[in-house]
Design a protein around this motif. Structure first.
Motif, PDB file in Angstrom:
ATOM      1  N   GLN A  84       0.909  -1.124   0.052  1.00 49.19           N
ATOM      2  CA  GLN A  84       0.067  -0.009   0.082  1.00 49.19           C
ATOM      3  C   GLN A  84       0.873   1.212   0.033  1.00 49.19           C
ATOM      4  OE1 GLN A  84       0.624   1.730   2.907  1.00 49.19           O
ATOM      5  NE2 GLN A  84       0.189   0.258   4.819  1.00 49.19           N
TER       6      GLN A  84
ATOM      7  N   ALA B 259       1.374   3.719   1.945  1.00 50.91           N
ATOM      8  CA  ALA B 259       1.929   4.378   3.396  1.00 50.91           C
ATOM      9  C   ALA B 259       3.284   3.688   3.608  1.00 50.91           C
ATOM     10  CB  ALA B 259       1.182   4.376   4.447  1.00 50.91           C
ATOM     11  N   THR B 260       3.287   2.453   3.405  1.00 55.74           N
ATOM     12  CA  THR B 260       4.548   1.664   3.238  1.00 55.74           C
ATOM     13  C   THR B 260       5.281   1.391   1.992  1.00 55.74           C
ATOM     14  OG1 THR B 260       3.242  -0.340   3.027  1.00 55.74           O
ATOM     15  CG2 THR B 260       3.822   0.213   5.626  1.00 55.74           C
TER      16      THR B 260
ATOM     17  N   HIS C 135      -3.857   4.366   1.456  1.00 53.93           N
ATOM     18  CA  HIS C 135      -3.975   5.015   2.611  1.00 53.93           C
ATOM     19  C   HIS C 135      -3.760   6.665   2.693  1.00 53.93           C
ATOM     20  CE1 HIS C 135      -3.036   0.829   4.156  1.00 53.93           C
ATOM     21  NE2 HIS C 135      -2.831   1.205   5.272  1.00 53.93           N
TER      22      HIS C 135
ATOM     23  N   ASP D 294       1.763  -4.708   4.920  1.00 47.29           N
ATOM     24  CA  ASP D 294       0.524  -4.165   5.763  1.00 47.29           C
ATOM     25  C   ASP D 294       0.236  -5.446   6.509  1.00 47.29           C
ATOM     26  OD1 ASP D 294      -1.594  -1.769   5.754  1.00 47.29           O
ATOM     27  OD2 ASP D 294      -2.280  -3.641   6.517  1.00 47.29           O
ATOM     28  N   SER D 295      -0.009  -4.976   7.955  1.00 45.55           N
ATOM     29  CA  SER D 295      -0.230  -6.335   8.990  1.00 45.55           C
ATOM     30  C   SER D 295      -1.406  -6.889   8.682  1.00 45.55           C
ATOM     31  CB  SER D 295      -0.019  -5.715  10.312  1.00 45.55           C
ATOM     32  OG  SER D 295      -1.146  -4.745  10.355  1.00 45.55           O
TER      33      SER D 295
ATOM     34  N   ILE E 267      -6.993   5.234   9.692  1.00 41.30           N
ATOM     35  CA  ILE E 267      -5.735   5.454  10.151  1.00 41.30           C
ATOM     36  C   ILE E 267      -5.334   7.103  10.348  1.00 41.30           C
ATOM     37  CG2 ILE E 267      -5.181   5.758   7.535  1.00 41.30           C
ATOM     38  CD1 ILE E 267      -2.792   4.665  10.118  1.00 41.30           C
TER      39      ILE E 267
ATOM     40  N   ARG F  96      -8.691  -1.798  14.833  1.00 39.96           N
ATOM     41  CA  ARG F  96      -7.614  -1.022  15.959  1.00 39.96           C
ATOM     42  C   ARG F  96      -8.335   0.146  16.587  1.00 39.96           C
ATOM     43  NH1 ARG F  96      -2.352  -2.159  12.342  1.00 39.96           N
ATOM     44  NH2 ARG F  96      -2.152  -4.331  12.928  1.00 39.96           N
TER      45      ARG F  96
ATOM     46  N   ARG G 280      -4.695   6.906  17.773  1.00 41.33           N
ATOM     47  CA  ARG G 280      -4.904   6.613  16.270  1.00 41.33           C
ATOM     48  C   ARG G 280      -5.755   7.392  15.275  1.00 41.33           C
ATOM     49  NH1 ARG G 280      -3.375   1.867  13.108  1.00 41.33           N
ATOM     50  NH2 ARG G 280      -5.366   1.395  11.667  1.00 41.33           N
TER      51      ARG G 280
ATOM     52  N   ASP H  33       2.194   2.074  16.351  1.00 46.16           N
ATOM     53  CA  ASP H  33       1.178   3.559  16.333  1.00 46.16           C
ATOM     54  C   ASP H  33       1.901   4.399  17.627  1.00 46.16           C
ATOM     55  OD1 ASP H  33      -1.348   4.011  14.763  1.00 46.16           O
ATOM     56  OD2 ASP H  33      -1.178   1.939  14.957  1.00 46.16           O
TER      57      ASP H  33
ATOM     58  N   ARG I 177       6.005   9.617   5.159  1.00 47.39           N
ATOM     59  CA  ARG I 177       6.835   8.309   5.333  1.00 47.39           C
ATOM     60  C   ARG I 177       7.860   8.027   4.301  1.00 47.39           C
ATOM     61  NH1 ARG I 177       3.332   3.897   7.045  1.00 47.39           N
ATOM     62  NH2 ARG I 177       2.660   4.434   9.192  1.00 47.39           N
TER      63      ARG I 177
ATOM     64  N   SER J  16       0.752  -2.633  13.520  1.00 49.76           N
ATOM     65  CA  SER J  16       1.076  -2.448  12.132  1.00 49.76           C
ATOM     66  C   SER J  16       2.482  -2.926  11.406  1.00 49.76           C
ATOM     67  CB  SER J  16       1.258  -0.947  11.838  1.00 49.76           C
ATOM     68  OG  SER J  16       2.359  -0.623  11.694  1.00 49.76           O
ATOM     69  N   SER J  17       2.659  -3.218  10.597  1.00 44.23           N
ATOM     70  CA  SER J  17       3.925  -3.776   9.895  1.00 44.23           C
ATOM     71  C   SER J  17       4.950  -2.682   9.523  1.00 44.23           C
ATOM     72  CB  SER J  17       3.653  -4.412   8.411  1.00 44.23           C
ATOM     73  OG  SER J  17       3.094  -3.492   7.582  1.00 44.23           O
ATOM     74  N   ARG J  18       4.485  -1.199   9.805  1.00 45.22           N
ATOM     75  CA  ARG J  18       5.136  -0.180   9.467  1.00 45.22           C
ATOM     76  C   ARG J  18       6.648  -0.243   9.958  1.00 45.22           C
ATOM     77  NH1 ARG J  18       1.643   3.652  12.982  1.00 45.22           N
ATOM     78  NH2 ARG J  18       0.078   2.612  11.837  1.00 45.22           N
TER      79      ARG J  18
HETATM   80  C1  MIC Z   1      -2.414   0.064   9.858  1.00 48.42           C
HETATM   81  O1  MIC Z   1      -3.594  -0.386   9.838  1.00 48.42           O
HETATM   82  O2  MIC Z   1      -1.998   0.436  11.091  1.00 48.42           O
HETATM   83  C2  MIC Z   1      -1.605   0.180   8.707  1.00 48.42           C
HETATM   84  C3  MIC Z   1      -1.629   1.739   8.589  1.00 48.42           C
HETATM   85  O3  MIC Z   1      -2.459  -0.325   7.562  1.00 48.42           O
HETATM   86  C4  MIC Z   1      -0.300  -0.295   8.673  1.00 48.42           C
HETATM   87  C5  MIC Z   1       0.526  -0.160   7.649  1.00 48.42           C
HETATM   88  C6  MIC Z   1       1.317   1.334   7.859  1.00 48.42           C
HETATM   89  O4  MIC Z   1       1.626   1.685   8.925  1.00 48.42           O
HETATM   90  O5  MIC Z   1       1.567   2.031   6.756  1.00 48.42           O
HETATM   91  C7  MIC Z   1      -0.354  -1.708   9.085  1.00 48.42           C
HETATM   92  O6  MIC Z   1      -1.604  -2.344   9.503  1.00 48.42           O
HETATM   93  O7  MIC Z   1       0.610  -2.451   8.568  1.00 48.42           O
END
Ligand code: MIC
Ligand code: SF4
Length: 641
Positions: free
Chosen positions: A35, A37-38, A65, A119-120, A361, A379, A384, A487, A500, A540-542
């Motif tokens: 996506q 944002a990452t 995002h 993305d997580s 987000i 979440r 957030r 977050d 980002r 998240s996976s960020r």
């Molecule tokens: C989230 O739900 O926290 C996000 C934004 O989709 C993140 C990815 C990110 O931080 O860009 C996620 O879930 O990995």
């Protein structure tokens, strides 16, 4: 011994390692998604690898995002990602086409395949029988280049569903129930397989709601079998040819089995500020509600939206409530419009947002000061939503719609039999509307050479770690408690997300929710470590939650335990994730103290590191594979390759 569904897919994709739980395995990856944002960071990393074209079966770059374009930054990043997709052989899903996980489920997911996404919530694909996992951008870049994806071989949990959901009780309530049972760290190290007679009545999007929120359990992924329900969904999407049946063997073994009787389930709600703070809706009924948001990758399918429309039809929402609807994809939105259901939603007073992540987000639609926001999302971490003192609750679309009508948290069963009949009467069309015009194909290999990569001025260099020294002298620049999320470490929201690809700018906001003075103190300390409790880095996976601390001088994080993706991101960045041999030592370490981690080279060999703090010597555990040691010694993955 028979195999579980996940073990079968792993076996078919195993490149290295053996499938003993706890040991590292390397997997061949069939599909990737990113996506925006990452994605900017992932594509910068991919570009740095110098590979001419992606080597997966399918890679898709989504924009979902950072769709609020208040300034040039997001628009520049979209153009950058689009040009990368064109040149390197990826499909590009335009902004407005939908949320990556929803669109991927509809148009690209295939049972039995492996998928990693930056993305997580990539495990949404488990709803269609994929082995789908969230990963850091760098790991996705490596997989796009044909490299393996490394994970720790998970243990298996089976959740057996029996019975039938009562009216107004939904797949989301199943997700919340399992969070109540297992907590936000109960899934760490596991793959969760859903089965039992109760799954036969759950459609693919409902299954995807459940696998989506498996992320909140910390699970490596969650998966459903591929069966007649899967086949019917694929046929509606015009992709019947992608169907393959998948089931676990009758003698497959699980480390834990959990039974849930769907008939006994009630509407559930996660209270602020954690997805596992779950109680029955009836327990908090009557709480005044200011805002309701329906959408996100958890609950934005056509079925979800049609049920909401059936509840809102011929009614007007409470004057004190602001209601937003964000359909998960263009497909959902256009079918909603064609069926007339969109009008039922709009006539009730709802605001229609883009088919994007939006409020989930903090990309707009933040609640009022101290406001109570009921969201169908996954979440509800503090801050957030974009409003620091906002109180976010997580609910099903039915519970959300009921709250919008009554202006307070309401058990949706109060909506009565007539509405229940309308909801139960929701019928989805036999065929879904297929329109892939917002998915842009890449240039051919012949034309790719002449495609120019478009980079805006907001793209700055990515920080790279330094090679490991035998002794690390550092200050404990921050000490935090359990369940710190990414977050907390690297907040998102509409003001910060556009940066980002600009780590120096982002660094001003690192740990802002916990301690706004962190960036200044970290810079002043030079070299630092962070001390954390259990499940550090959940969410998240960020990879920014590793890259930004790296930029600020963090060289190690010492915690009671780590979340899977964040630990991998730290190692990729060259930051050591170390755990306490004796968790009680957590109490000895104080913020502001100067410490030394000595004999790191010996530590890498023995798996035990020494941390000297005043007169105390604390033992830390860091058992790394040869591959991980190489990255740590070099100062991160990019440096090691
Ligand atoms: C989230 O739900 O926290 C996000 C934004 O989709 C993140 C990815 C990110 O931080 O860009 C996620 O879930 O990995
Ligand atoms: Fe987007 Fe929210 Fe899903 Fe993350 S959890 S992918 S921000 S909709």
């Amino acid at each position: 011994m028979g195999l579980t569904i996940a073990q079968k897919i792993i076996k078919a994709h195993l490149l290295e390692g053996d499938m003993t739980p706890g040991s590292e395995i390397a997997l061949r990856i069939d599909q990737t998604l990113t996506q925006d944002a990452t994605g900017t960071m992932a594509y910068l990393e991919f570009e740095a690898m110098g590979i001419p074209r992606v080597r997966t079966e399918l890679s898709v770059a989504y924009i979902d995002h950072n769709t609020l374009q208040s300034g040039f930054m997001n628009a520049d990043d979209h153009r950058f990602i689009q040009s990368m997709a064109k040149k390197y052989g990826l499909k590009f899903s335009r902004p407005g086409n939908g949320i990556c996980h929803q669109v991927h489920l509809e148009r690209f997911g295939k049972p039995g395949k492996t998928l990693i996404g930056s993305d997580s919530h990539t495990p949404t694909g488990g709803g269609i029988g994929m082995l789908a996992m969230g990963a850091g951008g760098l790991d996705v870049a490596v997989a796009m280049g044909g490299g393996a994806y490394y994970i720790t071989m998970p243990r298996m949990i089976k959740v057996n569903l029996t019975g039938k959901l009562a009216p107004f009780v939904t797949a989301k309530d199943v997700s919340l129930e399992i969070l109540r049972i297992l907590s936000v760290k109960g899934g760490v190290g596991y793959i969760i397989e859903w089965g039992g007679p109760g799954i036969a009545r759950l459609s693919v999007p409902e299954r995807a709601t459940i696998t989506n929120m498996g992320t909140e359990l910390g699970a490596t992924t969650s998966i459903f079998p591929s069966d007649e329900v899967t086949k019917a969904f694929l046929e509606k999407e015009g992709r019947g040819g992608d169907y393959v049946p998948l089931a676990s063997d009758s003698d497959a073994e699980y480390d834990r089995v959990i039974d849930i009787d769907l008939s006994a389930l009630e509407p559930m709600i996660a209270c602020p500020h954690s997805p596992d703070a779950v109680v029955k809706v009836s327990d908090v009924a009557g709480t005044k509600v200011d805002q309701v948001c329906i959408g996100s990758c958890t609950n934005s399918s056509l079925f979800d939206m049609m049920k909401v429309a059936a509840i809102l039809r011929d009614h007007v929402i409470d004057p004190s409530v602001s209601l937003s609807i964000s359909p998960g994809s263009k497909q959902v939105l256009s079918m909603l419009a064609e069926s007339g259901a969109l009008n039922d939603i709009l006539s009730s007073g709802a605001r229609l947002l883009e088919c994007a992540c939006g409020p989930c987000i903090g990309m707009g639609f933040s609640p009022n000061s101290g406001g109570v926001s009921l969201r169908t999302f996954n979440r509800n971490f503090e801050g957030r939503s974009g409003t620091k003192d906002g109180k976010v609750y997580l609910v099903s679309p039915e519970t959300a719609a009921a709250a919008a009508l009554f202006g307070e948290i309401t058990d949706p069963r109060k909506l009565g039999e007539e509405t229940a009949a309308r909801v139960l009467g929701v019928k989805l069309p036999d065929e879904f509307k297929i329109d892939d015009s917002a998915v842009i194909e890449p240039a051919s290999p012949e034309e790719a050479g002449s495609v120019e990569i478009l980079k805006g001025p907001n793209i700055k260099d990515c920080p790279v770690g330094d090679p490991l020294t035998d002794e690390i002298e550092a200050e404990i620049v921050l000490k935090v408690g359990d369940n710190i999320t990414t977050d907390h470490i690297m907040p998102a929201g509409s003001k910060i997300l556009p940066y980002r690809s600009n780590i120096p700018h982002l660094s001003q906001y690192c740990f802002e929710v916990v301690d706004p003075s962190f960036p200044e103190r970290a810079k002043a300390a030079g070299t630092s470590i962070v001390v954390g409790g259990e499940n550090y880095g959940q969410g998240s996976s960020r990879e920014h939650a590793a890259l930004v601390p790296l930029y600020l001088g963090v060289r190690a994080v010492v915690a009671k335990s780590f979340a899977r993706i964040h630990a991998a991101n730290l190692i990729n960045a060259g930051i050591m994730p170390l755990t306490f041999v004796d968790a009680a030592d957590y109490d000895i370490l104080k913020q502001g103290e100067k410490v030394r981690i000595t004999g790191t080279e010996e530590g890498l060999e023995t798996g035990v590191f020494k941390l000297v703090c005043g007169d105390s010597e604390i033992k830390l555990k860091g058992e790394f594979t040869e591959r991980q040691k190489k990255m740590i010694r070099a100062g991160g993955l990019l440096r090691s390759v």
